[in-house]
Design a protein around this motif. Sequence first.
Motif, PDB file in Angstrom:
ATOM      1  N   TYR A 163      10.032 -31.755  18.858  1.00  0.00           N
ATOM      2  CA  TYR A 163      11.452 -31.969  18.571  1.00  0.00           C
ATOM      3  C   TYR A 163      11.904 -30.906  17.587  1.00  0.00           C
ATOM      4  O   TYR A 163      11.096 -30.297  16.876  1.00  0.00           O
ATOM      5  N   CYS A 164      13.204 -30.694  17.566  1.00  0.00           N
ATOM      6  CA  CYS A 164      13.776 -29.685  16.681  1.00  0.00           C
ATOM      7  C   CYS A 164      14.205 -30.357  15.381  1.00  0.00           C
ATOM      8  O   CYS A 164      15.001 -31.301  15.402  1.00  0.00           O
ATOM      9  N   GLU A 165      13.691 -29.856  14.257  1.00  0.00           N
ATOM     10  CA  GLU A 165      14.073 -30.425  12.954  1.00  0.00           C
ATOM     11  C   GLU A 165      15.525 -30.120  12.617  1.00  0.00           C
ATOM     12  O   GLU A 165      16.144 -30.827  11.838  1.00  0.00           O
ATOM     13  N   ASN A 166      16.078 -29.072  13.195  1.00  0.00           N
ATOM     14  CA  ASN A 166      17.443 -28.657  12.903  1.00  0.00           C
ATOM     15  C   ASN A 166      18.483 -29.566  13.577  1.00  0.00           C
ATOM     16  O   ASN A 166      19.406 -30.044  12.930  1.00  0.00           O
ATOM     17  N   CYS A 167      18.313 -29.839  14.882  1.00  0.00           N
ATOM     18  CA  CYS A 167      19.330 -30.604  15.617  1.00  0.00           C
ATOM     19  C   CYS A 167      18.815 -31.953  16.137  1.00  0.00           C
ATOM     20  O   CYS A 167      19.594 -32.766  16.603  1.00  0.00           O
ATOM     21  N   VAL A 201      10.999 -22.716  22.030  1.00  0.00           N
ATOM     22  CA  VAL A 201      12.252 -22.460  21.321  1.00  0.00           C
ATOM     23  C   VAL A 201      13.218 -23.598  21.635  1.00  0.00           C
ATOM     24  O   VAL A 201      13.287 -24.067  22.778  1.00  0.00           O
ATOM     25  N   CYS A 202      13.981 -24.058  20.634  1.00  0.00           N
ATOM     26  CA  CYS A 202      15.005 -25.082  20.877  1.00  0.00           C
ATOM     27  C   CYS A 202      16.127 -24.469  21.706  1.00  0.00           C
ATOM     28  O   CYS A 202      16.658 -23.411  21.369  1.00  0.00           O
ATOM     29  N   VAL A 203      16.499 -25.156  22.796  1.00  0.00           N
ATOM     30  CA  VAL A 203      17.535 -24.653  23.699  1.00  0.00           C
ATOM     31  C   VAL A 203      18.889 -24.556  22.989  1.00  0.00           C
ATOM     32  O   VAL A 203      19.670 -23.643  23.233  1.00  0.00           O
ATOM     33  N   LYS A 204      19.158 -25.496  22.075  1.00  0.00           N
ATOM     34  CA  LYS A 204      20.453 -25.528  21.396  1.00  0.00           C
ATOM     35  C   LYS A 204      20.527 -24.571  20.198  1.00  0.00           C
ATOM     36  O   LYS A 204      21.535 -23.932  19.979  1.00  0.00           O
ATOM     37  N   CYS A 205      19.481 -24.526  19.399  1.00  0.00           N
ATOM     38  CA  CYS A 205      19.518 -23.767  18.138  1.00  0.00           C
ATOM     39  C   CYS A 205      18.926 -22.362  18.241  1.00  0.00           C
ATOM     40  O   CYS A 205      19.088 -21.567  17.320  1.00  0.00           O
TER      41      CYS A 205
END
Length: 132
Positions: free
Chosen positions: A22-26, A36-40
Amino acid sequence: MVEGIASIWRNIPQRYRLEGNYCENCGTAYFPPRVVCVKCRRQGKLKTKIFCGKGKIETYTKVYTAPTGLELEVPYYLAIINLSEGPSILGQLVETDSEKIKIGSNVEFIFRKMREDGEEGLIQYGYKFKIV
Ligand SMILES: [Zn+2]
């Protein structure tokens, strides 16, 4: 097509315990894990996440013609499961009674034997889903 042994070993964390990330940012969760996070994109910071394995059936289909190694399983049901943490994954249902399988049914992860390569071959394990 029969899967190569290197691929089988590489995917054990995903298959044995639904390990994604999971992405800690979003907060977006991924299964299988992404690099790589698709959104960030580059701002994203991905961390390993073990999914709880609970979800709902989004859609399903009955399989009559199986790939190599699964011939003895037919007919069986494949479903797209929307995990409670977000991602949707493809999985086999252990249920074979079509009366019990409905879109929206709650399911959970179970660890099962998937296939074996001949009498003395490698036995592959992985996840399936059961209706709860
Ligand atoms: Zn992100």
